[in-house]
Design a protein around this motif. Structure first.
Motif, mmCIF file in Angstrom:
data_model
loop_
_atom_site.group_PDB
_atom_site.id
_atom_site.type_symbol
_atom_site.label_atom_id
_atom_site.label_comp_id
_atom_site.label_asym_id
_atom_site.label_seq_id
_atom_site.Cartn_x
_atom_site.Cartn_y
_atom_site.Cartn_z
ATOM 1 N N PHE A 68 0.838 -1.207 0.000
ATOM 2 C CA PHE A 68 0.000 0.000 0.000
ATOM 3 C C PHE A 68 0.868 1.252 0.000
ATOM 4 C CE2 PHE A 68 -2.193 -3.455 2.131
ATOM 5 C CZ PHE A 68 -3.229 -3.631 1.226
ATOM 6 N N ALA A 99 -12.288 -4.372 12.034
ATOM 7 C CA ALA A 99 -11.678 -3.037 12.015
ATOM 8 C C ALA A 99 -12.700 -1.957 12.351
ATOM 9 C CB ALA A 99 -11.065 -2.773 10.644
ATOM 10 N N ASP A 101 -13.585 0.525 10.716
ATOM 11 C CA ASP A 101 -14.420 0.944 9.584
ATOM 12 C C ASP A 101 -15.434 -0.137 9.180
ATOM 13 O OD1 ASP A 101 -12.534 -0.826 8.651
ATOM 14 O OD2 ASP A 101 -12.020 0.310 6.853
ATOM 15 N N TYR A 103 -14.753 -3.204 8.315
ATOM 16 C CA TYR A 103 -14.126 -4.269 7.519
ATOM 17 C C TYR A 103 -13.754 -5.428 8.439
ATOM 18 C CZ TYR A 103 -11.006 -6.478 4.104
ATOM 19 O OH TYR A 103 -10.403 -7.369 3.244
ATOM 20 N N LEU A 152 -4.214 -9.278 -0.930
ATOM 21 C CA LEU A 152 -4.388 -7.923 -0.378
ATOM 22 C C LEU A 152 -5.549 -7.781 0.611
ATOM 23 C CD1 LEU A 152 -3.372 -5.479 -3.261
ATOM 24 C CD2 LEU A 152 -2.050 -6.219 -1.279
ATOM 25 N N PRO A 153 -6.693 -8.464 0.383
ATOM 26 C CA PRO A 153 -7.775 -8.341 1.370
ATOM 27 C C PRO A 153 -7.394 -8.852 2.763
ATOM 28 C CG PRO A 153 -8.628 -9.184 -0.700
ATOM 29 C CD PRO A 153 -7.132 -9.191 -0.806
ATOM 30 N N TRP A 155 -4.686 -8.050 4.316
ATOM 31 C CA TRP A 155 -3.894 -7.029 5.014
ATOM 32 C C TRP A 155 -4.815 -6.077 5.784
ATOM 33 C CZ3 TRP A 155 1.610 -5.773 4.019
ATOM 34 C CH2 TRP A 155 2.245 -6.740 3.237
ATOM 35 N N ILE A 156 -5.577 -6.644 6.702
ATOM 36 C CA ILE A 156 -6.538 -5.811 7.434
ATOM 37 C C ILE A 156 -5.837 -4.891 8.434
ATOM 38 C CG2 ILE A 156 -7.044 -7.850 8.904
ATOM 39 C CD1 ILE A 156 -9.810 -6.570 9.443
ATOM 40 N N TRP A 157 -6.301 -3.654 8.484
ATOM 41 C CA TRP A 157 -5.687 -2.658 9.391
ATOM 42 C C TRP A 157 -6.752 -2.009 10.268
ATOM 43 C CZ3 TRP A 157 -4.705 -1.775 3.913
ATOM 44 C CH2 TRP A 157 -5.662 -0.962 3.288
ATOM 45 N N MET A 158 -6.340 -1.125 11.170
ATOM 46 C CA MET A 158 -7.238 -0.420 12.122
ATOM 47 C C MET A 158 -8.089 -1.429 12.912
ATOM 48 S SD MET A 158 -8.504 2.984 10.080
ATOM 49 C CE MET A 158 -9.622 2.155 8.953
HETATM 50 N N1 MTE Z 1 -9.554 -1.859 7.957
HETATM 51 C C1 MTE Z 1 -9.563 -2.157 6.660
HETATM 52 N N2 MTE Z 1 -8.611 -2.976 6.172
HETATM 53 C C2 MTE Z 1 -8.617 -3.307 4.862
HETATM 54 C C3 MTE Z 1 -9.623 -2.843 4.014
HETATM 55 C C4 MTE Z 1 -10.594 -1.957 4.557
HETATM 56 O O1 MTE Z 1 -11.508 -1.470 3.872
HETATM 57 N N3 MTE Z 1 -10.537 -1.647 5.876
HETATM 58 N N4 MTE Z 1 -9.665 -3.263 2.697
HETATM 59 C C5 MTE Z 1 -8.974 -4.535 2.386
HETATM 60 C C6 MTE Z 1 -8.973 -4.853 0.977
HETATM 61 S S1 MTE Z 1 -10.350 -5.582 0.283
HETATM 62 C C7 MTE Z 1 -7.887 -4.633 0.222
HETATM 63 S S2 MTE Z 1 -7.777 -5.114 -1.376
HETATM 64 C C8 MTE Z 1 -6.787 -3.929 0.825
HETATM 65 C C9 MTE Z 1 -6.565 -2.669 0.072
HETATM 66 O O2 MTE Z 1 -7.636 -1.814 0.213
HETATM 67 P P1 MTE Z 1 -7.600 -0.434 -0.557
HETATM 68 O O3 MTE Z 1 -7.337 -0.783 -1.980
HETATM 69 O O4 MTE Z 1 -8.941 0.139 -0.300
HETATM 70 O O5 MTE Z 1 -6.499 0.389 0.025
HETATM 71 O O6 MTE Z 1 -6.909 -3.636 2.223
HETATM 72 C C10 MTE Z 1 -7.591 -4.518 2.976
HETATM 73 N N5 MTE Z 1 -7.639 -4.121 4.369
#
Ligand code: MTE
Ligand code: MO
Length: 165
Positions: A68, A99, A101, A103, A152-153, A155-158
């Motif tokens: 990212f 997360a 948000d 997610y 990539l999905p 890689w969850i954050w927050m």
């Molecule tokens: N907290 C959080 N983590 C998340 C997401 C998100 O919406 N919220 N989106 C995921 C998804 S589906 C992908 S592909 C990647 C990249 O998201 P982006 O393209 O919106 O940056 O982060 C992942 N981690």
């Protein structure tokens, strides 16, 4: 006159920050932020755990490519298999990270036993706030751009809650 000058200064400052929000330093955070633990948590574990307590199970420093930020970053954190063994009941087969948000991402046992996943508590040695995808986030030492659609999905954050099942 003085008030007018100050008001002008304020207006110019705000406009400057509007133009370059990155001029503000990242919010200072310590390891006292907490994560909620739900579901099948281990008997001696409380339902609210601080980032520092997560680190107490033993941290690793790993420099990895952040797809990212598109650069190598030093992350500090705990391995997901060790995290599962310490905070979850012994028969846990699934961990769902949630997360702020809304997610969510669920990992199955095969995910954390076969693939190395780091639950990062710091980036560049510093604790991370929401503005830096903290207080904890999942990162991977190996990133294959050819498999980015599946990986990539993950890689969850927050992350604010972890559920064990
Ligand atoms: N907290 C959080 N983590 C998340 C997401 C998100 O919406 N919220 N989106 C995921 C998804 S589906 C992908 S592909 C990647 C990249 O998201 P982006 O393209 O919106 O940056 O982060 C992942 N981690
Ligand atoms: Mo995605």
């Amino acid at each position: 006159m003085y008030q007018k000058t100050m008001a002008g200064f304020f207006a110019v400052s705000m406009f400057f920050l509007y133009l370059c929000p990155n001029a503000l330093p990242a919010a200072e955070v310590d390891g006292d932020g907490t994560i909620k633990l739900t579901g099948n948590i281990a008997a001696d574990i409380s339902s609210q755990v601080s980032v520092r307590e997560i680190e107490s199970i033993g941290v690793s420093d790993i420099t990895l490519y952040d797809p990212f930020d598109k650069k190598n970053t030093l992350f500090t954190g705990v391995w997901m298999d060790q995290f599962a063994a310490h905070f979850g009941e012994s028969d846990v087969t699934q961990i769902t990270f949630k997360a702020i948000d809304g997610y969510e991402f669920s990992f199955r046992q095969a995910d954390w036993s076969e693939t190395k996943a780091l639950i990062a508590t710091r980036a560049g040695k510093d604790y991370i706030g929401f503005d830096r995808k903290g207080p904890i986030r999942v990162v991977f030492p190996v990133y294959d751009p050819k498999k980015s659609k599946e990986s990539l999905p993950k890689w969850i954050w927050m992350i604010t809650e972890v559920n064990f099942r």
